[in-house]
Scaffold this motif. Sequence first.
Motif, PDB file in Angstrom:
ATOM      1  N   TYR A   1      -5.890   1.750  -3.472  1.00  0.00           N
ATOM      2  CA  TYR A   1      -5.354   0.509  -4.041  1.00  0.00           C
ATOM      3  C   TYR A   1      -6.387  -0.171  -4.937  1.00  0.00           C
TER       4      TYR A   1
ATOM      5  N   LEU B   1       0.817  -1.213   0.000  1.00  0.00           N
ATOM      6  CA  LEU B   1       0.000   0.000   0.000  1.00  0.00           C
ATOM      7  C   LEU B   1       0.855   1.270   0.000  1.00  0.00           C
TER       8      LEU B   1
ATOM      9  N   HIS C   1       0.094   4.482  -2.096  1.00  0.00           N
ATOM     10  CA  HIS C   1      -1.173   5.099  -1.713  1.00  0.00           C
ATOM     11  C   HIS C   1      -1.061   5.755  -0.334  1.00  0.00           C
TER      12      HIS C   1
ATOM     13  N   THR D   1      -6.646   1.556   1.123  1.00  0.00           N
ATOM     14  CA  THR D   1      -7.218   0.395   0.431  1.00  0.00           C
ATOM     15  C   THR D   1      -8.171   0.822  -0.674  1.00  0.00           C
TER      16      THR D   1
END
Length: 449
Positions: free
Chosen positions: A117, A27, A30, A114
């Motif tokens: 992502y 991750l 991001h 998330t």
Amino acid sequence: MWKGRFAQDTSSLVQQFGESISYDWRLYPHDIAGSIAHARAQKQAGLLTDEEFSSIEKGLKEILADIEAGRFEFKASLEDIHMNVEAELTKRIGAAGAKLHTARSRNDQVATDTRLYCRTEIDLLVAAISELQSALLDRAEKYAATVLPGYTHLQRGQPVTVGHHLLAYVEMLERDKGRLSDARKRLNISPLGSGALAGSTINLDRRAIAAELGFDGVTTNSMDAIADRDYIAEVLFATGLCGVHLSRLSEDLILWCTAEFGFVIFSDAHTTGSSLMPQKKNPDVCELTRGKTGRLVGNLMNLLMAVKGLPLTYNRDLQEDKPPLFDSIDTLKLVLAVNTEMIAAMEIREERALAAASDPMLLATDLADWLVKQGVPFRHAHELVGKAVAESVKTGVQLDQLDLTKIDAAYNDDAKQVFNLQRALAARTNPGSPSIENVKAEIARWRKG
């Protein structure tokens, strides 16, 4: 990060049990993008000076470069990607790094990461599905007029073409793209600023942060924003169903490449042999695709079971959302890529397909339709053709060679005109039917659109 409240260090076993950096490291782009946007909002709110913001932005970009170059050491003792990045930033730039977490929690941070992502990976999946569709279209175009049996109950039913059969999977994959794109629209709202569950008394410009990160807006309930994993469930459902479609395609192809069917030839590059039987050429890509679908469906069940009993808002169970998500994304991307390559190299044995489709029994329904056109009610026509089929089976005489007039007066000599495969296909002109002209028109439509 919580040393003020605790007098004891976390057990090493608990650290091992609770860390997520072993998988959520991915991750990082991001997380860093979200941190830069958050820091910019802090500067605009007067919480950071221009110099502090510049130091934070520069430090985060350097960390990004180090991770991408493989120079960054992730530490399990820091648990997750958020603390690994923040700790390293503070180590590099000092006190300004310690200000970065003001007005946010790891809860809204991970929810943001998330979503970003998923958004990125959906775009890659949609592109990969389009590539597979293109490979299927190429094969459908090459074999648009290649006749083969269509099946129900895995029994020969009616004649279709290879092009029509493959276009069915192009349709399925288009729906998969639609579901992923629809999920992307729904997940593209920013939870950053929701804090641990109730926002913060330090109010940053959430909409400005969302705009910088490419979100369409912001979440409107801080508790739901933190607890929500619907968007991951939607992605996992879409990837799971795409896997199911690919598994069905695999099953067709596995059957088609058997000696019993003999319709398809896979290249040596996309098959394997046997360590014992030298004659074997196994469709392992198809079999693994079929097998990996279980993982994709299982990952959806994994997530749903993890969230089904959770009270609002954040619970550590939600850490278990990422392994199934990452696994499904990785798995489907590989499955799509290898199937695209395999399909592009696949050849159809046209003579075998035509021989199978030349069984006059496949035109039994056409014979019933012919009777209907003579004024016979369909149920009676169905019965009369059934009698003809029974006679063919009993006597061993092909259906198209029977003297149908001896079965019933409704038949005449013109009935045998039905048993012309090309004419039978050409008659199927209704939209969605497998006439060769329809198939070619559908291929052209897909190419254009």
